[in-house]
Design a protein around this motif. Sequence first.
Motif, mmCIF file in Angstrom:
data_model
loop_
_atom_site.group_PDB
_atom_site.id
_atom_site.type_symbol
_atom_site.label_atom_id
_atom_site.label_comp_id
_atom_site.label_asym_id
_atom_site.label_seq_id
_atom_site.Cartn_x
_atom_site.Cartn_y
_atom_site.Cartn_z
ATOM 1 N N ALA A 73 0.871 -1.179 0.000
ATOM 2 C CA ALA A 73 0.000 0.000 0.000
ATOM 3 C C ALA A 73 0.904 1.223 0.000
ATOM 4 O O ALA A 73 1.963 1.228 0.641
ATOM 5 C CB ALA A 73 -0.906 0.011 1.228
ATOM 6 N N HIS A 74 0.507 2.245 -0.731
ATOM 7 C CA HIS A 74 1.332 3.437 -0.874
ATOM 8 C C HIS A 74 0.619 4.627 -0.236
ATOM 9 O O HIS A 74 -0.609 4.755 -0.333
ATOM 10 C CB HIS A 74 1.589 3.720 -2.355
ATOM 11 C CG HIS A 74 2.676 4.709 -2.606
ATOM 12 N ND1 HIS A 74 2.490 6.076 -2.455
ATOM 13 C CD2 HIS A 74 3.972 4.537 -2.974
ATOM 14 C CE1 HIS A 74 3.613 6.701 -2.734
ATOM 15 N NE2 HIS A 74 4.535 5.790 -3.058
ATOM 16 N N PRO A 75 1.369 5.515 0.421
ATOM 17 C CA PRO A 75 0.747 6.697 1.044
ATOM 18 C C PRO A 75 -0.037 7.569 0.084
ATOM 19 O O PRO A 75 -0.876 8.370 0.522
ATOM 20 C CB PRO A 75 1.952 7.457 1.629
ATOM 21 C CG PRO A 75 2.980 6.407 1.863
ATOM 22 C CD PRO A 75 2.809 5.416 0.753
ATOM 23 N N ARG A 76 0.193 7.436 -1.216
ATOM 24 C CA ARG A 76 -0.595 8.196 -2.188
ATOM 25 C C ARG A 76 -1.908 7.487 -2.542
ATOM 26 O O ARG A 76 -2.520 7.781 -3.560
ATOM 27 C CB ARG A 76 0.237 8.442 -3.451
ATOM 28 C CG ARG A 76 1.436 9.349 -3.213
ATOM 29 C CD ARG A 76 2.000 9.877 -4.509
ATOM 30 N NE ARG A 76 3.087 10.826 -4.281
ATOM 31 C CZ ARG A 76 3.572 11.665 -5.193
ATOM 32 N NH1 ARG A 76 3.030 11.684 -6.405
ATOM 33 N NH2 ARG A 76 4.560 12.475 -4.905
ATOM 34 N N ASP A 127 -6.871 3.768 0.830
ATOM 35 C CA ASP A 127 -7.020 4.916 1.725
ATOM 36 C C ASP A 127 -5.969 4.763 2.820
ATOM 37 O O ASP A 127 -6.129 3.973 3.748
ATOM 38 C CB ASP A 127 -8.438 4.933 2.318
ATOM 39 C CG ASP A 127 -8.694 6.145 3.205
ATOM 40 O OD1 ASP A 127 -7.721 6.776 3.671
ATOM 41 O OD2 ASP A 127 -9.875 6.451 3.457
ATOM 42 N N TRP A 128 -4.876 5.499 2.688
ATOM 43 C CA TRP A 128 -3.724 5.302 3.569
ATOM 44 C C TRP A 128 -4.088 5.388 5.049
ATOM 45 O O TRP A 128 -3.524 4.670 5.875
ATOM 46 C CB TRP A 128 -2.635 6.311 3.227
ATOM 47 C CG TRP A 128 -1.371 6.132 4.016
ATOM 48 C CD1 TRP A 128 -0.874 6.951 4.976
ATOM 49 C CD2 TRP A 128 -0.448 5.043 3.889
ATOM 50 N NE1 TRP A 128 0.297 6.452 5.474
ATOM 51 C CE2 TRP A 128 0.592 5.277 4.812
ATOM 52 C CE3 TRP A 128 -0.389 3.905 3.095
ATOM 53 C CZ2 TRP A 128 1.674 4.413 4.965
ATOM 54 C CZ3 TRP A 128 0.680 3.039 3.239
ATOM 55 C CH2 TRP A 128 1.691 3.291 4.168
ATOM 56 N N ASP A 129 -5.047 6.216 5.386
ATOM 57 C CA ASP A 129 -5.430 6.367 6.794
ATOM 58 C C ASP A 129 -6.164 5.139 7.337
ATOM 59 O O ASP A 129 -6.285 4.980 8.560
ATOM 60 C CB ASP A 129 -6.327 7.600 6.971
ATOM 61 C CG ASP A 129 -5.577 8.902 6.705
ATOM 62 O OD1 ASP A 129 -4.345 8.911 6.872
ATOM 63 O OD2 ASP A 129 -6.230 9.893 6.315
ATOM 64 N N LYS A 130 -6.655 4.279 6.440
ATOM 65 C CA LYS A 130 -7.433 3.118 6.884
ATOM 66 C C LYS A 130 -6.794 1.782 6.532
ATOM 67 O O LYS A 130 -7.366 0.722 6.809
ATOM 68 C CB LYS A 130 -8.838 3.181 6.266
ATOM 69 C CG LYS A 130 -9.651 4.383 6.719
ATOM 70 C CD LYS A 130 -11.028 4.389 6.076
ATOM 71 C CE LYS A 130 -11.838 5.603 6.538
ATOM 72 N NZ LYS A 130 -13.173 5.633 5.880
#
Length: 415
Positions: free
Chosen positions: A223-226, A396-399
Amino acid sequence: MAELSGTAGDASIAQNELPVLIVGSGSTGLALAQGLLKAGVKCIVFEKQPSQARERDWNMGLHWGAPVLKSLMPDEWWPRVQSLQVDPHVPTKGEDTLAFVNGSTGEPMTAFTLGPFYRLRRSKLRELLSQGLHVQYNKQLTNITYSEDGKSVTAHFSDGTSTNGSLLVGADGARSTTRQLLLGPEKGVVNPLSYGATFIHSKFTSEQAVYLRSFHPLFLATAHPRNHFGFFGMQDAADPNDPSTWTFFFYISWHSSLSEQEATKHWTDAQRLAQQKEFAKNFCDPWKSAYEWCADDASAWYMGMTDWDPGREGHQWDNHGGRVTLVGDACHPMTYQRGQGLNHSITDAGKLRDVLVAVREGGDTKPLVDAFEHEMIKRAGDEVRTSTANTMMLHDWDKVMQSPFFTKGMKKNQE
């Protein structure tokens, strides 16, 4: 007259027995046909394509569904599963650890152990499962009719032919014609999601191939922060001693609105690959180098993600007294980041095989098919919803850390 699967000398099959009609020669339809052949139940497989060959090939994860596939095959076939793997030269481990990394830094985010884990090439699996079956090609289903006495079903095809059977099984994939005939074009159509991916097949120099494979011999996820998700793995290790013959399979997926999908639907493969190369500039290896090294004309194809929830209100079809049903992606197409689709589809085939054996032994068709559908819709419908939620969270990086991939790994929901 259509040739039937099975052998002419099989005395266990009554000659006046109507065959089971299987629409679709994907992995699910062929696995079911093999299970019926093994059990002595007549069946015919119909396929809309002109041949078994497909332009595109990919690989699929088989884990908790493996014992069911084994039960559907002839007993002596199971050792041949090794030859279907992306690298048939490496024995399957009893347990393997699969890693998930930060797409920006390469740092491990989680890892989970499962096994045995099989990474199967779709084309090879279908080639094996086709053996011993008669598949009728160029058969596009256009209509289904039912006898007034409640004992038979008729499949009608675009070439003007028709075939009678005891049960019609729609195994014709995510965009199932069977499903749309049962529910209509609005309720039966697959549901587009606002996510897309472009898949790449590429070979590299021996030095590059060895480097890229050093990250994991099977596959790696990220997973990528973008808000991107990435997959990287093997597709075909043709010669274990010549890394330049290895084909890799990889993609980056992203949130793609339906309006964006519409606006770019005519993009060429070269445009799709250029977009992926741009995404990959912000990734760690192996993605960054793989995209940089792959040729601008590398094999590429785009696919918008879809699902269809059989448990949703209004999605329950009339099985016409147990004479028509759905299996696999025709009933529960799901997103693929959690690796559950093949396992549920093969499970469908095994459970429906059991139902049809019970019917042949005198069981009442309608309640048996009803019970099969009830279990399948509950089991696989739950996974459709879980997999879609998982896809949304992985983009969704926050999730990301709350996603089912992180909390459950690849275990089925009931575990």
